[in-house]
Structure formats: structure tokens, C-alpha cells
Scaffold this active site. Sequence first.
Site, short mmCIF file in Angstrom:
data_model
loop_
_atom_site.label_atom_id
_atom_site.label_comp_id
_atom_site.label_asym_id
_atom_site.label_seq_id
_atom_site.Cartn_x
_atom_site.Cartn_y
_atom_site.Cartn_z
N LYS A 122 1.31 -0.95 0.26
CA LYS A 122 0.01 0.10 -0.40
C LYS A 122 0.76 1.21 0.00
O LYS A 122 1.77 1.45 1.27
CB LYS A 122 -0.94 0.01 0.94
N ARG A 155 -8.46 11.15 -7.39
CA ARG A 155 -9.58 10.21 -6.61
C ARG A 155 -11.03 9.92 -6.49
O ARG A 155 -12.28 10.01 -6.77
CB ARG A 155 -9.42 9.59 -5.30
#
Length: 525
Positions: A227, A247
Site C-alpha cells: 500500500k 480519486r
Amino acid sequence: MKRFATLLETLALTPSRNRKIEALAAYFRDTPDPDRGYALAVLTGALSFTHVKPARLKEVVLAEVDPHLFALSYDYIGDLGETIALIWPHKGGTRQLPSLSELVELLNTTPKSELALLIAELLTSAQINERWALVKLATGGLRIGVSERLAKTALAEMSGTDLKDIEEIWHGIKMPYGDLFAWLEGRKPKPEIDHTARFHPLMLSNPIDEEKDFSNLDPADFVAEWKWDGIRVQLILGEGPASLFSRTGEDIAPAFPDLVENVFGHGVLDGELLVGNDFEPAPFNALQQRLNRKSATEKLIGEHPAFVRVYDMLFDGDEDIRALPWIDRRARLQSFFADQTQSRLDLSQLLPFSDWDQLGTIRRQGADENGHEGVMIKLKSAPYVPGRPKGNWFKWKRDPNLLDAVLMYAQRGHGKRSSFYSDFTFGAWRGNELVPIGKAYFGFTDAELKELDKWVRAHTIASFGPVREVEKSLVFEVAFDSAQASTRHKSGVALRFPRINRIRWDKPAAEAAHVGEVEALIPAT
């Protein structure tokens, strides 16, 4: 405008998500164009006014109201719109306000020198709830519990259209959304949006439940990746200039010309925006220096060159491959990198593991040795589905760091928390001095919030508008993801994603952390 003001009031006073959706759907169904389109833009944050800012509204009000009275009122209420609506001294309801679309036109076209007079006239003409709605409209600071996704859900409810179909075209349509409503009401076909000219909703992950999920998941069905500690982006490559979206669908390409001008190929890629040389990610605070800018200076580009660590592919050329399982999309992605050399894109590596215990060991080592945020766990057979589908992608974050810090300042919250001191600045010791290292406004229960608010009021030593300085005696156990150097804090350090893990009513402030303990947690560069 009256109908829009009533909608905002209903949304603000309605805690139920389903009730909010019902109110929104009814408004969109019964309100004509273009008013409903502008309302949708306000609710989703797509509408803003260049010259109408909170400071300008305050100037208008302070020309009519005693500044000390306004400061006391704002401190007590905690919401600018509500304060102005209640304190404006001139009787409202003198005439009907323009429609929402007419107001948008007025606020966009009125010369800056005439805005104060216009705002004053509108406030005097409006009823109390309309004044509140006017301020919300002008500043965009709604705080009424409506997200962009909730608004889209209401559109789906209103029309019987699949939410995924609405999300597919969302970032390719423009306010006041006439074509959108015409499609939703069956008067026109679905808007045709070129996939190379729009943002595609991202697939998101769910936090792993270590006790529940691992016992029900077969590790052979999953893959794992690091991650990465950057920001999620979508990169669209085609014949023209590359597009780069955050995003949330914000176009951030102008801030990263070094990236978008040096990527090649044809397709839509999903990955992590990072900065660093030779694909070695620098700490997040280095990337932070390049974020939220309309453009980048040559100095910043030279010091912090950008790249994207790619981990998925949505379109291979013009072919939509989102319905394919992850393992097939990964093969397409590997072919994409094999076909051309990239200087600003690289492929996220997979982490081999045989069972969850082994992956847990890898996760801990990555956090300890390299500062990784954790690992992503992805189902090999999963298609790319917008939103947060269950069971497809999981994030297994590293355990948070913990330290004890001392409460220094408290500030009133907003919305439902406007009557409570709920935003807390805390510090660590440098010698005999406390210096701020972060701010948190969650991690405590409603009951604990009431206790903290009571404590703040009883231990205030100075007030600065809505902020109170308190006695340096209450300790918080603070959880946070990482520490970073900071020029904004007097301490020289800041915590990333801090939250209050525990209130240490029992611990003496003298035993709280020292700045050196925080500095030791900053990743080496």
C-alpha cells in the site's frame, strides 16, 4: 430560491440517509431546469463564485452589526451561515428572491465593486432560512450531510436508473446538467462521453477484519501488493495530451507537467502518484509540497519529480477491460509495459506469500524497514467495479503509532458539533515548552465529547474567537499513521492522520511525549 432553501433546511435537520435521499429525489423530480441543475452543482461542490468568499460576507455583515456582537454570536453558533441569518438586523421577506439560476447569474456577473450592495439587498429581502441558504450557496460550505454519491443516489432513485450508469458519465457532463436530466427522464438518450476525455469512477477497498475475514478467505485466491504512501490517481493516455485525475475526479494534470508530458501508450491506468528519483518514493510530505497547486515551479519539479506506480488497467487502448478478472487485467498491464519504455510509470510489484501469517510478517517488516502503509489484498477473479464492492479488494494497514500528547487548544466544531468544542490541537514537550504537533477531531464517543467540552469550558485560560487555550494538563493518547517534518508547526514535526485513541484522564502532562520521540518516527530520506 424558496424551494432550494427549504430543501437545504430539510437536509440539515434530517439525520436519516434514506430521508435525505427522498427529499433530494423529490426536489429533482419537481423542480424545473435549470434550477435543479444548479442545485445539484451546489450540493456536489461543482459550483463556486470567484469573488464571493466568507471574508466578503463578513464585511457586509460587519458594516451593519457591532463586530463584538458578531464575534460572540459566531463563537456561540459556530456556523457562518446560521450566524448571518440570525444576526442580520434588517427585516426579511420584503420581496421575493430571484430563482436559483438567476441568483447564480447575479453572483457570477455582478462587478466586484457592487457585490457588497447586492449581498446586502438579498439578505434584507430574504426570510431567515433563505438567508442561511444564500450564505451556503455563496460560500459552498454546506455541511448538511450530503455527499456527491448521496446526490447521485437520489438521481438514481428519482429516475430508476442504475447508479453505476450515472457514475459512468458523471465526470463528462457539465452544469446545469440539462442533458443528464433529459436522459434520466427518458426524453433523450444517454449522453455519449468519450472515455479518453472523462474520469472513470474508481474501485475502492475495504479494511480487512483480521479475526473474521482471514478465516473465510483462501490465500490462494488472492494476490498482495504494498500500500503505497501517495495519492490515488487515474491516468488516461491517448492521441492527445495525457489526463491525470485525483480519486475524486479533479483534473490535476496542470500541477504535474513533468509526468503527463512524459508518458506514452494508449489506455486508462489506475495507480499511485508519488515523487522521487529512479522510482524510489520519497515520504508523503515531499509529495504534499506539490499538491493543491495550479501549476508547479521548475524548482519543485527538480526537487520532487513525479511518477505513477501503476497497479491496474481499465481500458487497454479503446477496449474496456473492466469486466475481466484482475489476473487478466494484470496480464494486459504487463504487456503494456513490455511494449514501451516508460520513464514516469512503473509497475507495482506483487508480494509472494503462501498464507496469511506469512503476509502478516511481510506487512510488519515493510512498515518497520521501509515505512510502507501496509498491504493491499486483491481477489484474482475480481472485475473492476466502481465503488466499494465487498470481498474484492482489502487494505491491511500497518498498526498505528501511539504517543501521549497534551491538549493545548480547542475549537468549536461545525454542523451538529457547532455547540461543542470538538477540534483539539495537542502538543509535545520541547524542554519545558509545549509545541503543537497535530490536530484531531475524531476518535471519541458522543459521551466523551460532552465530557471534553465541559472540561474545556472549565479549564480555559484565554479565548481567541472560536478557539480557546486551555490549561496544559489533559493528556490524549494519539494514534497516527506516520510522522513528517513540517515548517507549519513550531515543533518542526506533524502527525499524519492523527486521531484520539484514548483520553488519559489519569496521566500527568509532564509524562507526555517529547518532540524527539516524534522526530525519531520520521522516515529517513
